[in-house]
Write an enzyme that holds these catalytic residues in place. Structure first.
Site, PDB file in Angstrom:
ATOM      1  N   SER A 153     -17.804 -14.516  -0.514  1.00 48.43           N
ATOM      2  CA  SER A 153     -17.298 -15.867  -0.234  1.00 48.43           C
ATOM      3  C   SER A 153     -17.910 -16.989  -1.052  1.00 48.43           C
ATOM      4  O   SER A 153     -17.439 -18.127  -0.987  1.00 48.43           O
ATOM      5  CB  SER A 153     -17.475 -16.201   1.248  1.00 48.43           C
ATOM      6  OG  SER A 153     -16.444 -15.632   2.000  1.00 48.43           O
ATOM      7  N   LYS A 164     -21.276 -26.561   3.164  1.00 46.60           N
ATOM      8  CA  LYS A 164     -20.135 -25.928   3.828  1.00 46.60           C
ATOM      9  C   LYS A 164     -20.204 -26.266   5.323  1.00 46.60           C
ATOM     10  O   LYS A 164     -21.305 -26.353   5.889  1.00 46.60           O
ATOM     11  CB  LYS A 164     -20.250 -24.413   3.602  1.00 46.60           C
ATOM     12  CG  LYS A 164     -19.057 -23.586   4.007  1.00 46.60           C
ATOM     13  CD  LYS A 164     -19.291 -22.113   3.592  1.00 46.60           C
ATOM     14  CE  LYS A 164     -18.154 -21.202   3.984  1.00 46.60           C
ATOM     15  NZ  LYS A 164     -18.357 -19.795   3.554  1.00 46.60           N
ATOM     16  N   SER A 186     -14.485 -17.768   1.126  1.00 50.02           N
ATOM     17  CA  SER A 186     -14.259 -18.779   2.126  1.00 50.02           C
ATOM     18  C   SER A 186     -14.945 -20.120   1.827  1.00 50.02           C
ATOM     19  O   SER A 186     -14.594 -21.129   2.436  1.00 50.02           O
ATOM     20  CB  SER A 186     -14.765 -18.275   3.483  1.00 50.02           C
ATOM     21  OG  SER A 186     -16.160 -18.057   3.463  1.00 50.02           O
TER      22      SER A 186
END
Lengths: 101, 490
Positions: free
Chosen positions: B176, B75, B152
């Site tokens: 997330s 990420k 997310s």
């Protein structure tokens, strides 16, 4: 709880060093309508005032250990490499607009 | 079948048995990344990854290093030395960290190969996969691009679900990792707070942030845990406890499992409910004790408001360092204050500004007691209640989401029970730092949905063990868009 209006929101934004467009404050004000209703749900919990606020998931003595303030050798980073992330720098220092003219 | 569609464990065996070379895996991963249609990627690392792969081709594959030559994606809120790291925000465009996050460093030391960085909601604040500076991330299970993957950790979920890589790193502050894992048919894990280092992760809300990851099997998740579960003096919340190896997982049965009744009551999707009930029956037949337990709905309904207040308030101070001076996308001004103001004003999107304003509002001295401290009291009540359940049970389970992935324009009612309870209860794991995992539970009209299992702090191994038992019962191991198509073709 402080009553929410556009001025309060503008004040909150300015404390964080940004601003928003007028219509964005309107969206935010509408959003606060829902958030305020959601916040009231917290009042439904019985005995909430009798508990202590919780800041971390659990108490762990290792979190609060005071450590020696020694630089870790393997963590040493290249100064030039770091400075390149500051867009404006000179003589190994980050450059800012003059404070005193 | 391509070797890249295997799990880490199977891929490792293929490497050891010389059925495939590291460079073959990495080339395939790069090819798939280049063909990405779902907007999963930020910066890429193709050239360096390929060079490293050729170097590893020359070495004997060590039997005891599962990560040797395995491609992965991180990420974009992990610091990666020499590779642009933006956190999905324009304010960090062009920022190139001069150090690696601890987890990146561990993976590098063990010869895993990072192929690219993945898209996310801006600064990891958001659950939709819509708010990052690269736009929307689409669910790869719908090729027409009408469904979201959730956030997310949106790009990381896409990358593992569409089999660009067998695992990807994410972060989890409210859900997330575990919520997008549900929409993406993946295993998504976050550990006990304090076990996996957060050094080098861009902080969003330090008391809630966890580093975790997506895999396509529970074994892979357990394997990764053993690599990443290391004490780190650079992370002040790194715990000295809980450093036991979990893999290979014990196959003990007869677990004591609690089902959160109010979560189930607030789910309306009949297919999700029936899949869940089927699983419960199977768990009971295997000798587990499965019982419904209740939590006062008023406590569960207060979860989301408490979460949004605590996380937004912490986010305002955790992101105060984004001023464009030392690093970041600096915008000029006539004074240093103006530089900061212009940088922040232009660098943050509207959505992130709204979250920050909410946090700032909660922290105003007039509101501290009524808003901020009240939210932190709710946190205590929730965690105490759940720990009470853990006095009698090994874990609690429920569907990880009340629906399959949302379509692009779907709107939820932010005040109904489905939203407040079933869509937000995963935050319990962050409030209490509990280890928590999502695994695939079923597929409805080609869209997956997941099961959530949450256990006691420092009992991560038990969570993996129960997850593995459930995985055996659902028979959804190594689910991906590729393997699902293959299954359907048969």
């Amino acid at each position: 709880m402080k009553e929410v209006n556009k001025d309060i929101l503008k004040d909150a934004a300015s404390r964080l060093l940004f601003d928003m467009k007028d219509e964005e404050y309107d969206t935010l004000l509408n959003e606060f309508g829902i958030i305020t209703k959601q916040l009231k749900l917290m009042d439904e919990i019985k005995g909430l005032n009798d508990v202590e606020p919780m800041s971390f998931p659990y108490v762990d003595e290792s979190f609060s250990l005071l450590r020696e303030d020694e630089p870790v050798k393997e963590d040493e980073v290249d100064k030039e490499e770091m400075l390149q992330n500051a867009k404006v720098y000179r003589d190994g220092q980050v450059k800012l607009p003059k404070v005193v003219n | 079948m391509n070797y890249l569609d295997l799990t880490i464990k199977e891929m490792h065996e293929a490497l050891v048995n010389k059925k495939i070379k590291v460079s073959d895996l990495v080339k395939k991963a790069i090819e798939r990344c280049k063909n990405d249609k779902f907007n999963a990627l930020e910066a890429t690392n193709y050239e360096a990854a390929l060079n490293e792969a050729y170097e590893l081709d020359k070495e004997e594959v060590p039997c005891d290093n599962f990560l040797f030559g395995i491609p992965y994606i991180a990420k974009d809120n992990f610091s990666t030395r020499g590779i642009e790291s933006t956190g999905g925000s324009n304010i960090l465009n062009g920022y190139i960290p001069s150090f690696d996050a601890t987890v990146i460093k561990i993976l590098k030391e063990n010869k895993a190969i990072m192929i690219a960085k993945s898209t996310l909601d801006e600064l990891a604040m958001g659950g939709s996969g819509k708010s990052g500076h690269k736009g929307i991330q689409f669910n790869p299970y719908d090729e027409t691009k009408n469904h979201l993957i959730g956030g997310s950790s949106s790009g990381s979920a896409v990358a593992t679900a569409a089999s660009y890589v067998p695992f990807s790193l994410g972060s989890d502050t409210g859900d997330s990792i575990r919520k997008p894992a549900s929409y993406a048919g993946l295993v998504g894990f976050k550990p006990t707070y304090g076990l996996i280092s957060r050094f080098g992760l861009f902080p969003f809300s330090v008391s809630l942030d966890h580093v975790g990851y997506f895999t396509r099997s529970v074994d892979d998740a357990a394997i990764l845990f053993d690599y990443l579960n290391k004490y780190d003096k650079r992370d002040y919340t790194s715990s000295l406890k809980g450093r036991n190896k979990v893999y290979p997982l014990k196959e003990e049965k007869h677990h004591k499992i609690a089902v959160l009744k109010e979560v189930i009551d607030s789910i309306k999707d009949e297919m999700i409910l029936s899949s869940f009930n089927n699983l419960i029956e199977k768990l009971k037949n295997e000798g587990n004790e499965v019982e419904y337990v209740s939590i006062d709905p008023s406590i569960l309904k207060a979860l989301y408001p408490a979460y949004i207040i605590i996380s937004s308030a912490e986010a305002t101070s955790n992101n105060a360092n984004l001023d464009g001076i030392k690093f970041g996308n600096r915008k000029e001004g006539n004074s240093y204050q103006e530089v900061m103001f212009n940088t922040r004003n232009e660098g943050f999107s509207e959505l992130i500004k709204r979250r920050f304003v909410l946090g700032s509002y909660a922290l105003m001295s007039e509101n501290q007691e009524e808003v901020y401290l009240k939210a932190k009291k709710v946190r205590r009540v929730v965690v105490d209640k759940v720990n009470e359940i853990f006095n009698s049970y090994d874990c609690f389970i429920a569907p990880a989401s009340p629906t399959v992935a949302h379509s692009l324009n779907e709107v939820s009612d932010d005040l109904d029970d489905t939203y407040l309870i079933a869509d937000n209860y995963l935050g319990i794991g962050n409030f209490g730092g509990f280890p928590s995992i999502t695994i695939p539970l079923g597929v409805k009209e080609n869209l997956p949905f997941g099961l959530s299992i949450t256990g006691k702090i420092f009992d991560d191994s038990k969570v993996f063990e129960i997850a593995k038992e459930c995985e055996n019962l659902t028979n959804l191991k190594n689910l991906s868009t590729v393997t699902l198509k293959e299954k359907e073709a048969k």
